[in-house]
Every structure is written in C-alpha cells, then in structure tokens.
Design an enzyme around this catalytic site. Structure first.
Site, PDB file in Angstrom:
ATOM      1  N   LYS A  26     -27.740 -13.458  15.776  1.00 27.07           N
ATOM      2  CA  LYS A  26     -28.135 -14.835  16.036  1.00 27.07           C
ATOM      3  C   LYS A  26     -29.617 -14.926  16.409  1.00 27.07           C
ATOM      4  CE  LYS A  26     -26.447 -18.772  18.680  1.00 27.07           C
ATOM      5  NZ  LYS A  26     -25.500 -19.379  17.749  1.00 27.07           N
ATOM      6  N   ARG A  99     -26.482 -18.030  25.381  1.00 26.86           N
ATOM      7  CA  ARG A  99     -25.408 -17.552  24.482  1.00 26.86           C
ATOM      8  C   ARG A  99     -25.553 -16.069  24.203  1.00 26.86           C
ATOM      9  NH1 ARG A  99     -26.461 -22.719  21.816  1.00 26.86           N
ATOM     10  NH2 ARG A  99     -24.492 -23.837  21.543  1.00 26.86           N
ATOM     11  N   GLY A 108     -16.540 -15.920  19.628  1.00 27.91           N
ATOM     12  CA  GLY A 108     -15.757 -16.373  20.772  1.00 27.91           C
ATOM     13  C   GLY A 108     -15.374 -15.307  21.778  1.00 27.91           C
ATOM     14  N   MET A 110     -17.443 -13.452  23.778  1.00 27.13           N
ATOM     15  CA  MET A 110     -18.252 -13.369  24.996  1.00 27.13           C
ATOM     16  C   MET A 110     -18.574 -14.769  25.525  1.00 27.13           C
ATOM     17  SD  MET A 110     -20.627 -10.126  24.034  1.00 27.13           S
ATOM     18  CE  MET A 110     -20.803 -10.567  22.327  1.00 27.13           C
ATOM     19  N   ARG A 371     -26.256 -18.703   8.685  1.00 30.96           N
ATOM     20  CA  ARG A 371     -25.687 -17.383   8.389  1.00 30.96           C
ATOM     21  C   ARG A 371     -25.104 -17.430   6.983  1.00 30.96           C
ATOM     22  NH1 ARG A 371     -20.880 -18.085  12.793  1.00 30.96           N
ATOM     23  NH2 ARG A 371     -20.124 -20.027  11.972  1.00 30.96           N
ATOM     24  N   HIS A 489       9.453   2.089  -4.089  1.00 34.21           N
ATOM     25  CA  HIS A 489       9.665   1.775  -5.508  1.00 34.21           C
ATOM     26  C   HIS A 489       9.283   0.337  -5.815  1.00 34.21           C
ATOM     27  CE1 HIS A 489      12.064   0.432  -8.980  1.00 34.21           C
ATOM     28  NE2 HIS A 489      11.754   1.637  -9.450  1.00 34.21           N
ATOM     29  N   SER A 797      -4.774  15.802 -11.382  1.00 36.04           N
ATOM     30  CA  SER A 797      -4.691  14.403 -10.987  1.00 36.04           C
ATOM     31  C   SER A 797      -4.082  14.358  -9.592  1.00 36.04           C
ATOM     32  CB  SER A 797      -3.830  13.621 -11.975  1.00 36.04           C
ATOM     33  OG  SER A 797      -3.767  12.274 -11.550  1.00 36.04           O
ATOM     34  N   CYS A 864      -4.183   9.419  -9.211  1.00 34.08           N
ATOM     35  CA  CYS A 864      -3.234   8.443  -9.742  1.00 34.08           C
ATOM     36  C   CYS A 864      -2.304   7.908  -8.673  1.00 34.08           C
ATOM     37  CB  CYS A 864      -2.445   9.022 -10.908  1.00 34.08           C
ATOM     38  SG  CYS A 864      -1.390  10.397 -10.446  1.00 34.08           S
ATOM     39  N   TYR A 884     -12.375  10.136 -12.997  1.00 33.21           N
ATOM     40  CA  TYR A 884     -11.776   8.810 -13.126  1.00 33.21           C
ATOM     41  C   TYR A 884     -10.842   8.511 -11.967  1.00 33.21           C
ATOM     42  CZ  TYR A 884      -7.426  11.077 -14.572  1.00 33.21           C
ATOM     43  OH  TYR A 884      -6.288  11.824 -14.587  1.00 33.21           O
TER      44      TYR A 884
HETATM   45  C1  PEP Z   1       1.789  10.292  -6.151  1.00 33.87           C
HETATM   46  O1  PEP Z   1       2.577  10.984  -5.532  1.00 33.87           O
HETATM   47  O2  PEP Z   1       0.696   9.929  -5.697  1.00 33.87           O
HETATM   48  C2  PEP Z   1       2.123   9.810  -7.500  1.00 33.87           C
HETATM   49  C3  PEP Z   1       1.247   9.148  -8.205  1.00 33.87           C
HETATM   50  O3  PEP Z   1       3.389  10.042  -7.945  1.00 33.87           O
HETATM   51  P1  PEP Z   1       4.669   9.181  -7.491  1.00 33.87           P
HETATM   52  O4  PEP Z   1       4.176   7.983  -6.757  1.00 33.87           O
HETATM   53  O5  PEP Z   1       5.386   8.833  -8.750  1.00 33.87           O
HETATM   54  O6  PEP Z   1       5.411  10.159  -6.646  1.00 33.87           O
END
Ligand code: PEP
Ligand code: MG
Length: 905
Positions: A26, A99, A108, A110, A371, A489, A797, A864, A884
């Site tokens: 501020k 302030r 808010g 202080m 701001r 899941h 991966s 992944c 990736y």
């Molecule tokens: C993991 O375990 O990160 C993965 C991608 O496989 P799954 O979620 O199918 O076990």
C-alpha cells in the site's frame, strides 16, 4: 543513518513502487501515485523494518529512534494539506488515518484507526468549518470507539454485547430511533461522553485528548497487530514469513460524506467480468467508503453508459434514473473527467487493470488506493491478449498474466451467476473434476442410461465408482461419490471425460437399497434434483441453471503463444479414440498414458475378461484372451490413428483382477450360466481373488509376470494394430509401457515377452514398425534403482499417483477420510495427490530422472500421474528436465500454458 519514515504528498514522494519490501504494498503504491501526478492525500509510511525493531526491542527504544522523523513527516503532511495537526487556531485541523500495509496484502487481518486528531477542541472547529455539526460529532464518536477498541483494548464482557454498542442502543431506545442516521448532534455529543466513560471504566485510563499521544498509541497498535492471532494464522496459511513485518501508513483523512458535493466510490479500469476495455464502477454521493459496500443504499454507476445499462436491467425509467441515480459523469462532470484521466494514467503506468478507491471531498478528487484488479478467467485471457495487441505488454508478460488453472473456467459449463446466488449448499466434497452440473439423482449406471434415454438430465451418486459405472458416468451431467480422494476411480475418469465430479463427500450417506442418500438426516430420493460444483466441491439442493463455455479467439491466441514458448511437450491420458481426439484438438502431442483396462467394459468385452479371470489354467485363459485380442486390436488402431505421427504410450494391464469380477449374487449366477459352470465355483473364485491391500497386491506387472499370456495378447494387439495402420500408409508410434515395476528383473521379463511377440508379428505380417518398450516409475524402489531400470527401459513415465501413495503410505482410495482434516489442521499444505510433493516425492522423481539418464543419456522421461496437469507440478517437471507431461484431455490447455510459463520463468 537508517531512514525510518518516507513521506508522500503534493506530487512528491520519497518512496516508489519498487520499494514494496520496505514500505509494504500500500505504502509503495501511495508513493508511486504521487510521483506520477495522481492526487493522493499526503502522509507518510513508517517502514516494515521499524516493525521488526518494535517487536524485537520494544516500544520505548523504537519510538525514541523514529520520533524526530515522525514529527518532521507530520509537519510535511500539514504543509501539503494546508491544515494543522491538533489545531488550536481556527484552521481546519489535520485528521489522520493510520493503516497497516505488509509486502503482500493481508486483508482485514491487522488494525486501522480513522479520524485521528479529533478531540474536544478540534471537533468544534470541524463542525464550524464544515458547516456540518452532525458530521463532526459523528466522526469524533467513531474515532473514540475505534481507538477504545483497537488501541486501548476495550472488550465486551463474556456473553455481553460490545460496550460501545450498548451505549448506542440505549440512546436509540430512549429516543425511539430505528437507524443510527437519526442521531442528532446533541445525541452524538452525549454518546461521546458515554464512550469516554466506557473507556475509563474498562481500562482505568482516560481517553487521550492529545493528538500526539493518539498518534503514538495508534502506531504501536498497528505494529502490535502484526502479532495478533488472526494475522499469525493468515501468515501460516499463506506462508508469509513472520520477520517481514508490516509498514504503518499515516495519511490525511478525506471525507466523502461532507455533503452533496462529496462522494466516494470504487472503480475498475476494465470490465473484471468480461475483460472488455470499459471503465466502470460504483459510487455514492455524501457517503463513506463502507456505505458503498454495505448495501444499505443502492450504489450508482460511474459512467453514463453503465448507468443506462443498469437502469434498463433494473427496469427503472429514464426520468427516475436521472433524478435519483445519476451517473458520476452526469452528476459531477468536471470531477468525472479528472477521474477518467487518472484511471487511464494508472492503467498505462502499471500496465494492468487497476482496482481503484476514490473519494471526492467538496468537489476535489482524491485517490486512496490502486492495485491490480481481480478478474474472471475469461477476462484474464482477454485482457492479456488485448494489452499485448495494444502494445502495453510484450508476449511473455501476456503469457504470465494468465493463471493456468483459471483456463478451466473457459473449458467447462459454469453456474449462472444469478441462479447460484439463491442456491442452498447441502454438503461439500473434494473438487474432483471441474465444471457445473445439475440433474436428477440416480444411483446406478444402468438407471443413468435409462433415465438419459428418456431425455432426463441425471447426476450419478455412488459411494464410489468402478470401471463398471463407466457408461453411466458418460451419460450423466455429473458424478457425486461419498468416498474416494482426488485420484479415486471416479475422479480420474471424470477428469478424463471433462465431466463434473465431486468425490469423497463424507457427509453424504448413500443407501442403494432405499434408492436414496441422506445428508444430516434429510433424504434425497431417486429423481430429486441436485447440483454440483466440481471446481469447489459444493453440492446444492435442487436445480441450478448452468451456462456452456465458449472458446473465444483470445484463448486460441494464448495457446499459440504457449506453443511458441514451451520446451516440454504436453501429451494426454486417454483411453478411447474420442478422448484422444478431444485432447488432440486442445493441442496434445501424443498420448502419455492409455489405460487399456478402461475399455474392458465396452460392449461384450467384460464377458471375455471375466472368462479369463475365472479360468482354472493357462489354456482356459488363452481361450478367453483369444476373444479379447480383436477387440483390443481395434481399440489400439482407433487410438493410434487419432494420434497418428505422435507417440502413443499404451500401458499393459494394471489393476487387480477383482475389479472386473461380478460381485453380487445375481451377476455371479448369470456369469455361471454363460460359462456353463456351477454358481458356487464363480463365487469361490471371486472370493479367492479378495485381497487385504489390493493396491499393494496382485496388480501391475505382477499380473503379466505370473500370467505371461496376458502380456502376450496385449503386445500382439498393439503391434498388429500398428502394422495394420502402417500398411494403410499411416505412421503409428506405439510405446509399450510396463506398469508397477520395483526391480529391473520384472521389467526385463516383460520386455522379452513383448519383443518376442513383436518379432513374430513382423514376420507374419511382413511389415515392421518402430516401437519402444519402457516402464512406469511409480514404486519408490524403481526410482531408487533407476539406473538399473534404464539399462532395459527405453523411456520412463512417472506414475506419481502410486508413487505418492507409496511414498506417503496413504491409500489412494481411503485418504479422503483424513486428508481434509490434515489440510484443515495445517499438517499438509496441499493434497499430495493433487499437487506434487516436491520436497519428498519430488526427490524420487528428480533422482529417478538423473539416475535413469546416467545410464541412458537420451532417456525419454515424462509424467502421467494426475500431477501432469497441475501448474506447480508442471513447473517442477520442467525444472527436472522432463521431455513431456501427460494429463487428462481437458487439462491439456492448462498444462500447455504452465509448461510455457515454466520455460519463460
Ligand atoms: C499413477 O500411478 O500415477 C498412474 C498414472 O497410474 P494409475 O493412476 O492408473 O495407477
Ligand atoms: Mg499407477
């Protein structure tokens, strides 16, 4: 000598924006506004360093060190404002606000003191000079009340009301008033005396009449409030270091409630909802800042255009609008013009949309705050692109202006803003998959399909979902589960589908037999309407209108820039050709994870899967696998085709087999009939597959190594699919991935099977394709021995879902029970299944990558797990040098932006 106090006012300032650490956000902006010629009430900032000194060395030593500087600064403020602090003459006295202002905003948390400098003498001068006795005495009583509370520590007795409010109520009752605004100057004078008495009675000390004593008391209180409970809690939550301290901003008061020629308001330099370059805001004549937000009076629009639009929406005639609700542009044209120039100047200077507070005192405009303004996801994208095209910011800055997660708002349906205002929250779960859904409750997949077939919108409610529910999930607007975490899941599959999902809502008790769920005793039956917000986890009673997203042109521009600035590729986790296409359209470059088993429930496949599971020996299994082969081949052809020319990582069977068995008696009987075996045998087999810890049981490559024929069939399906496509002139690039290995031997055994099958297929078909064999790194031991593993693997991966599960020892399926409590208690900063734990799990990822590449220099490495679409985790993946990241289709744009930002940073 260290400088402790920085003055500003009259177009001069000793500080500037870059001094945020020393002056707080501020203070630094107040200084900067002065420097660029914006009218700001004069004042000064006592630095954050003084706060630290105050907390270490105490009040006496600290104040002795800054006394001279503060006195000089007050004199400079007097001069700039042409007023005297604690005036004994008949000049208008200088009244001050005190302030807090830390490096980062702690709204808010202080303390604040307003109207400082009021006393028995100055109140009379203010009354006379302003010609408004009521205003003067009201300001005085407000000051005593605030000072009594903040500085002198007057508190309510246990179980009683605030002692100042008790006095206010007494007068109201006596006079039969309903509102505070009915108080006369005489009432207010009485109140001032009563308030002083409250202070004396409660603290044993008199309210100080001396303005200097008031000032030092207030400065001490603000410094002290750095260590109040609220502020400490807030710092813990936001990881703000205790040693930063707060600055204190002392500034001349200006008043928007001095009559018809005064006003106060808030404004935005662009539209925070749409991003359009339209100056907008609200104000009130003869009012204080808090009146605009309190909602007692209807605020008026600042611009005439906005006012006309507002009147139309509210159904107010032009005559009434002009008479009762004129815009500032119409009511005070000269000041409006100045405000319009100031807003433009501030936006040009800060090169971002500004959120402003202003006050007009007797026809003079004062800016109190500027701001960077908060905005919607859509506005964020539009403003970034517009400002870039206007030449205000460069491409990289534009890229960094968009928070990746906010892109979600552009990709999924959202609740209608008006409709959601009246919605009633019945419970909360985890925000498993974003978007808004409204529909009628159904409890199983078949019913979901049936209702949908009748043209109904449904929300599927389950304790948890399994692959069996896939088709039902697919036709539902949204999915609600009472159990399961962020990688359950339901959560994983819903994100893949881009479907709204709230998981792990512990207060929801599902009763399948009664076809109802209850929350706090209230029952929701099949067919009742509920709504879900998958971005917040909120569950609403009834139907709430939703609106579909529109992918405007600006979004595409941001994605093109992401392409230009990224180093890492973004792949997708997709199990069907449809998902692969969706992701491809969002810019995915290949598939990082295809969970083959997710297709086992399509059509009649599950029968063959079950036959394989129930088989007593290898030859039985082989017979069933024969049936599965053409289906799998067809699936893989579809996916490889959708991602032609890009790498497609197909993972071999991973989940424990019991996930595919019929679990209730009826389907067991049906199964028995189809296979021509006794029902008892089916039942016994299902029971024999039961495991105490299925996540740590017979799954992953353990299946392929105990039943090599499964791997053989899957490898054959993949290689045959690729060969077929190649014969059609396409360019398939399969990458076969072995799940859940802990030792290199496990991988080696699978690799041999795959390579033998591939060689056979090539010979049979007379066609060859390039393919890779790699592995998931998702068991800590695989990461620890990654150099050995990389001798065999052609790519890694990281499966950070399982890696997180096994590193923390938290079950993915059961963590929903305690994680929310851990987060609430601060034991964890984030859900580690959503945000990669860089300190712990991250070490395994980093080590695994390094060790892997020490054995194989050009080893391709990706991720992944669900973290592949979470911005801070994506940045981590960039830092450790991954090739990736892979995420569900609807997170692809988010990951692409996060990857580009990581590279720019
Ligand atoms: C993991 O375990 O990160 C993965 C991608 O496989 P799954 O979620 O199918 O076990
Ligand atoms: Mg896994």
């Amino acid at each position: 000598m260290t400088k402790h106090v920085y003055t500003f006012g009259d177009g001069k300032a000793e500080g500037k924006t870059e001094m945020k650490n020393l002056l707080g956000g501020k203070g630094a902006n107040l200084a900067e506004m002065n420097l660029i010629g914006v009218p700001v009430p004069a004042g000064f900032t006592i630095t954050t360093e003084v706060c630290t000194k105050y907390n270490q060395e105490g009040e006496e030593a600290t104040f002795a060190a800054i006394k001279g500087e503060v006195e000089d600064a007050v004199r400079a403020t007097e001069k700039a404002m042409n007023a005297k602090f604690g005036s004994q003459s008949d000049e208008f006295p200088l009244l001050l606000s005190v302030r807090s202002g830390a490096r980062v905003s702690m709204p808010g948390m202080m303390d604040t003191v307003l109207n400082l400098g009021m006393n028995d003498d100055t109140v009379k001068i203010v009354a006379e000079k302003s010609g408004n006795e009521r205003f003067a005495w009201d300001s005085y009583r407000r000051f005593i009340q605030m000072y009594g509370d903040v500085v002198m520590g007057v508190e309510a007795e246990k179980g009683e009301s605030d002692p100042f409010e008790i006095e206010i109520e007494k007068i109201k009752e006596e006079k039969g008033y309903k509102l505070d605004t009915e108080f006369t100057p005489e009432d207010l004078k009485k109140l001032v005396e009563a308030f002083k008495k409250v202070i004396k009675d409660k603290t044993g000390k008199a309210f100080p009449n001396d303005p200097w004593e008031q000032l030092w008391g207030s400065v001490a209180a603000v410094f002290g409030s750095w260590n109040n409970k609220r502020a400490i809690y807030y710092r813990r939550m936001h990881q703000i270091p205790d040693e930063w301290g707060t600055a204190v901003n002392v500034q001349a008061m200006v008043y928007g409630n001095m009559g018809k020629n005064s006003a106060t308001g808030v404004a935005f330099t662009r539209d925070a909802a749409t991003g359009e370059d339209i100056f907008n805001g609200e104000y009130l004549i003869d009012a204080q800042g808090e009146d605009v937000v309190a909602g007692i009076r209807t605020p008026q629009e600042i611009t005439k255009e906005g006012s006309l639009r507002w009147a139309k929406r509210a159904g107010i005639s032009e005559e009434q609008r002009k008479a009762e609700f004129p815009s500032l542009e119409e009511a005070m044209p000269v000041v409006y013009k100045e405000l319009d120039e100031v807003q433009q100047k501030l936006e040009d200077h800060y090169k971002d949309m500004q959120d402003l507070e202003f006050t007009i005192q007797d026809g003079k405009l004062w800016m109190l705050q500027t701001r960077n303004g908060k905005r919607t996801g859509a506005a964020m994208v539009k403003m970034a692109v517009d400002m870039m095209e206007e030449g205000m910011i460069d491409e990289k800055t534009a890229m960094l202006r968009v928070e990746p997660n906010r892109l979600d708002e552009l990709l999924h349906p959202v609740f209608d803003k008006e409709a959601i205002k009246d919605a009633h929250t019945i419970a909360k779960g985890l925000p498993a998959s974003p978007g808004a859904a409204t529909g009628r409750v159904v409890f199983d997949a078949d019913e979901a399909e049936e209702w949908k077939g009748r043209g109904e919108k449904v929300v599927l409610v389950r304790t948890e979902t399994s692959p069996e529910d896939l088709s039902g999930m697919n036709v539902s607007e949204g999915i609600l589960t009472s159990r399961g975490g962020m990688t359950s899941h339901a959560a994983v599959v819903a994100r893949g589908m881009g479907k709204c999902c709230v998981s792990g809502a512990g207060d929801v008790v599902v009763n399948y037999a009664k076809k109802e769920f209850t929350v706090d005793g209230k029952a929701y039956k099949e067919g009742d309407w509920i709504s879900l917000n998958g971005s917040t986890g909120e569950i609403y009673d009834g139907k709430v209108a939703t609106i579909d997203p529109e992918l405007a042109g600006n979004f595409g521009q941001i994605m093109e820039l992401a392409e230009k600035y990224t180093r890492m590729d973004v792949r997708t986790n997709a199990d069907t050709p449809h998902d692969a296409e969706t992701a491809f359209n969002f810019g995915a470059k290949g598939i990082g994870l295809c969970r083959t088993e997710h297709m086992f429930f399509e059509g009649d496949r599950i029968k063959a899967v079950r036959e394989m599971i129930l088989a007593n020996d290898e030859s039985g299994r082989r017979k069933a696998l024969e049936k599965l082969l053409p289906w799998q081949r067809e699936d893989f052809e579809g996916i490889l085709k959708a991602m032609d020319g890009y790498g497609v990582t197909i993972r071999l069977l991973d989940p424990p087999l019991h996930e595919f068995t019929p679990n209730d008696e009826k389907s067991q009987e049906q199964m028995a009939k189809e296979l021509g075996i006794p029902a008892d045998e089916v039942k016994a087999k299902v029971e024999s597959l039961h495991e105490f810890n299925p996540m740590l049981g017979h799954r992953g490559c353990r299946l392929g190594n105990t039943y090599p024929e499964i791997t053989e069939m899957q490898a054959r399906a993949i290689i045959e699919a690729a060969c077929n496509l190649k014969s059609q002139g396409l360019n398939p690039k399969p990458e076969i991935m072995v799940p859940l290995i802990g030792t290199v031997g496990e991988l080696k055994m699978q690799e041999e099977i795959i390579r033998n099958v591939a060689a056979d297929v090539f010979k049979e078909k007379g066609v060859e394709v390039d393919y890779l064999v790699g592995t998931m790194i998702e068991i800590p031991r695989a990461a620890l021995t990654a150099d050995e593993v990389a001798e065999v693997a052609e790519f890694f991966s990281f499966g950070t879902n399982d890696l997180t599960q096994m590193t923390f020892g938290y079950s993915r399926d059961d963590a929903g029970k305690f994680l929310p409590i851990y987060l609430e208690k601060g034991l964890l900063k984030n859900d580690p299944f959503q945000v990669l734990d860089q300190t712990g799990v991250g070490q395994l990822v980093e080590m695994g990558t390094e060790k892997g590449r020490s054995a194989k220099k050009d080893l391709k490495v990706g991720i992944c797990g669900e973290h592949g679409g979470e911005p801070s985790s994506v940045e981590f993946c960039h830092r450790v040098g991954m090739n990736y990241v892979s995420c569900s289709p609807f997170r692809v744009p988010i990951a692409r932006l996060a990857a580009a930002q990581a590279n720019i940073r």
